[in-house]
Design an enzyme around this catalytic site. Structure first.
Site: not given
Length: 305
Positions: A70-71, A147, A216
């Site tokens: 998603d990044h 993370h 994140d």
């Protein structure tokens, strides 16, 4: 006057929603020169760029906080479009383990690129702030964060500007211009007619602006370190409750507010919002008593002057 314009292209966490796209932030720096940078590039980022009225061909470098899809999943399509539009300028992509993942992306499909793509590995262990890119007026730095996988935060840091006060120089009988001022700016002092002229005698220092993007992360002292006195902190705020398990490796809003206060940041923008929170009023109510906190939304623009 210089300005830093930040455009939020995606503000969701993990899964996109009708109103929130995957993570991506565009920073445009404008002074005598102009620079554009992309921080993270989730799926659909190039369409978000079009909708926001930005020019993807003017992106100078890309900074990936970590390699969760998603990044970064928007990178493949964005690079292909740049190629179709005949980009020739080299594109540098920074990120933890960038060489490993960028090389993999470049091996997908049959298309060849007419421009060079250079991956730069960013340190993701320890607590050291690393300068990754430096220009005359600013630099971009990183620091490791916490993370589930290697991840980093980034800071866009404008250098302090030294402004010569002509009224002061006139009173001291100094010339209107000349090499003396270059020496004062670079060393803090200069000799003129057997007199020592120091910086404070003739100039004032205008502090540069700082914008930090966490990517994140759980709450960590490294964020406090790199965000010290920042004008803007953009932080992962996936969870608006403390009742969730920490195995998700994200921060809660209360934790972010606390570390922003510790770092003495001027403005806090909460992004990377979980899709479980569909009630925007609930989210706004959660931070209503925090004067410097704002909830991010797609296509929101913030200007730091």
């Amino acid at each position: 006057m210089t300005q830093i314009e930040i455009t939020f292209l995606g503000t969701t966490a993990g899964i996109p929603t009708k109103y929130r796209n995957h993570a991506a932030i565009h920073i445009h720096y404008k002074s005598e020169n102009e620079f554009s940078y992309l921080f993270d590039c989730g799926e659909g980022t190039q369409r978000q760029i079009f909708t926001a009225g930005l020019n993807f061909m003017r992106i100078d470098e890309i900074f990936i906080s970590h390699w969760h899809a998603d990044h970064f999943a928007g990178l493949l399509g964005l690079m292909e479009t740049m190629n179709l539009e005949k980009r020739e300028k080299t594109l540098t992509i920074f990120g933890p383990e960038a060489t490993r993942f960028v090389d993999t992306l470049l091996d997908l499909g049959y298309a060849s690129k007419r421009f060079d793509i250079i991956p730069v590995d960013v340190p993701f262990e320890g607590s050291q702030i690393t300068t990754l890119l430096e220009k005359e007026e600013f630099y971009i730095a990183s620091i490791p964060v916490r993370h589930a996988i290697p991840a980093v935060a980034y800071a866009f840091i404008e250098k302090d500007r030294i402004k010569i006060d002509k009224e002061k120089t006139k009173k001291l009988g100094l010339p209107e211009k000349g090499p003396i001022y270059k020496r004062i700016k670079s060393t803090g002092k200069a000799i003129f007619q057997d007199r020592t002229i120091v910086l404070d005698d003739v100039a004032k220092v205008e502090r540069g602006k700082k914008v930090v993007y966490s990517g994140d992360t759980m709450a960590t002292e490294n964020i406090v370190k790199i965000s010290k006195d920042a004008d803007l902190l953009i932080h992962d705020s996936t969870f608006f409750t403390d009742s969730l398990e920490k195995d998700y490796r994200h921060a809660t809003v209360d934790e972010v507010i606390k570390l922003a206060d510790e770092a003495k940041v001027k403005q806090l923008i909460l992004t990377h919002i979980s899709r479980r929170y569909q009630d925007i009023d609930y989210l706004k109510d959660k931070i209503k008593d925090v004067k410097n906190a704002v909830l991010a939304k797609d296509f929101m623009k913030v200007v730091v002057k």
